[in-house]
Scaffold this motif. Sequence first.
Motif, short mmCIF file in Angstrom:
data_model
loop_
_atom_site.label_atom_id
_atom_site.label_comp_id
_atom_site.label_asym_id
_atom_site.label_seq_id
_atom_site.Cartn_x
_atom_site.Cartn_y
_atom_site.Cartn_z
N UNK A 192 26.77 37.15 41.04
CA UNK A 192 27.21 36.21 40.02
C UNK A 192 28.68 36.43 39.66
N UNK A 193 29.06 37.69 39.45
CA UNK A 193 30.44 38.01 39.11
C UNK A 193 31.40 37.57 40.21
N UNK A 194 31.01 37.80 41.45
CA UNK A 194 31.87 37.40 42.58
C UNK A 194 31.98 35.89 42.67
N UNK A 195 30.87 35.20 42.46
CA UNK A 195 30.88 33.74 42.51
C UNK A 195 31.69 33.12 41.39
N UNK A 196 31.52 33.63 40.19
CA UNK A 196 32.30 33.14 39.04
C UNK A 196 33.78 33.45 39.28
N UNK A 197 34.06 34.62 39.82
CA UNK A 197 35.44 34.99 40.12
C UNK A 197 36.09 34.02 41.10
N UNK A 198 35.34 33.64 42.14
CA UNK A 198 35.86 32.66 43.11
C UNK A 198 36.12 31.32 42.44
N UNK A 199 35.20 30.91 41.56
CA UNK A 199 35.37 29.64 40.85
C UNK A 199 36.59 29.68 39.94
N UNK A 200 36.81 30.79 39.27
CA UNK A 200 37.99 30.93 38.41
C UNK A 200 39.26 30.84 39.25
N UNK A 201 39.30 31.58 40.34
CA UNK A 201 40.48 31.56 41.21
C UNK A 201 40.74 30.16 41.76
N UNK A 202 39.66 29.49 42.16
CA UNK A 202 39.80 28.13 42.70
C UNK A 202 40.33 27.17 41.65
N UNK A 203 39.76 27.22 40.46
CA UNK A 203 40.21 26.34 39.37
C UNK A 203 41.65 26.64 38.97
N UNK A 204 41.99 27.92 38.94
CA UNK A 204 43.35 28.31 38.58
C UNK A 204 44.34 27.74 39.60
N UNK A 220 43.87 25.18 41.61
CA UNK A 220 43.89 23.72 41.53
C UNK A 220 44.76 23.23 40.37
N UNK A 221 44.86 24.05 39.33
CA UNK A 221 45.71 23.69 38.18
C UNK A 221 47.16 24.11 38.39
N UNK A 222 47.43 24.79 39.50
CA UNK A 222 48.79 25.24 39.78
C UNK A 222 49.26 26.36 38.87
N UNK A 223 48.32 27.17 38.40
CA UNK A 223 48.66 28.27 37.50
C UNK A 223 48.64 29.60 38.24
N UNK A 224 49.48 30.51 37.81
CA UNK A 224 49.46 31.87 38.34
C UNK A 224 48.53 32.72 37.48
N UNK A 272 42.74 39.48 34.55
CA UNK A 272 42.50 38.22 35.26
C UNK A 272 42.15 38.51 36.71
N UNK A 273 42.88 39.41 37.32
CA UNK A 273 42.62 39.80 38.71
C UNK A 273 41.22 40.37 38.87
N UNK A 274 40.79 41.20 37.92
CA UNK A 274 39.45 41.80 37.99
C UNK A 274 38.36 40.73 37.89
N UNK A 275 38.60 39.72 37.03
CA UNK A 275 37.62 38.62 36.93
C UNK A 275 37.56 37.85 38.25
N UNK A 276 38.72 37.53 38.81
CA UNK A 276 38.75 36.74 40.04
C UNK A 276 38.17 37.49 41.23
N UNK A 277 38.29 38.80 41.24
CA UNK A 277 37.73 39.60 42.34
C UNK A 277 36.25 39.91 42.14
N UNK A 278 35.72 39.53 40.97
CA UNK A 278 34.30 39.78 40.71
C UNK A 278 34.01 41.19 40.27
N UNK A 279 35.05 41.93 39.90
CA UNK A 279 34.87 43.29 39.41
C UNK A 279 34.37 43.26 37.97
N UNK A 280 34.85 42.27 37.20
CA UNK A 280 34.45 42.12 35.80
C UNK A 280 33.90 40.71 35.60
N UNK A 281 32.76 40.62 34.94
CA UNK A 281 32.14 39.33 34.63
C UNK A 281 32.61 38.91 33.24
N UNK A 282 33.28 37.75 33.14
CA UNK A 282 33.77 37.32 31.83
C UNK A 282 32.63 37.02 30.86
#
Length: 116
Positions: free
Chosen positions: A9-21, A23-27, A42-52
């Motif tokens: 779940x954490x990895x999947x949510x992280x991928x979704x966050x990275x993809x949305x970020x 798509x919005x053109x944000x760093x 932010x990096x930890x969330x996107x890598x699935x290390x931390x679940x927001x």
Amino acid sequence: MPGTEERRLAEGVGRAIAKRRGACGLTQEQVAEHLGIGVEAVSRMERGVALPTVVRLGELAEIFGCNIADLVTETSSRASDQAHHLAQLLARMGSADRAMVVDIVETLASRLGKGK
């Protein structure tokens, strides 16, 4: 994160966050600034290390202009969530492109469904 399901779940949510970020053109730096946290968080969330947390998911959804559910259901293995995600993708397409995608999915489903 002890459980395999939580890790997935954490990895999947992280991928979704990275993809949305993206798509919005944000760093990651810009997202971190909006959230008032460090870039590493932010990096930890996107890598699935931390679940927001749910609150953090709400903040991210607001930044990305989506629903909280979008950040979770895009990675769900439930057929109904996957169908919802596909419907959102199809809604962005023109009629001819939607018809082509539906045809491709029907062909794949027919061929892959025979192995069940």
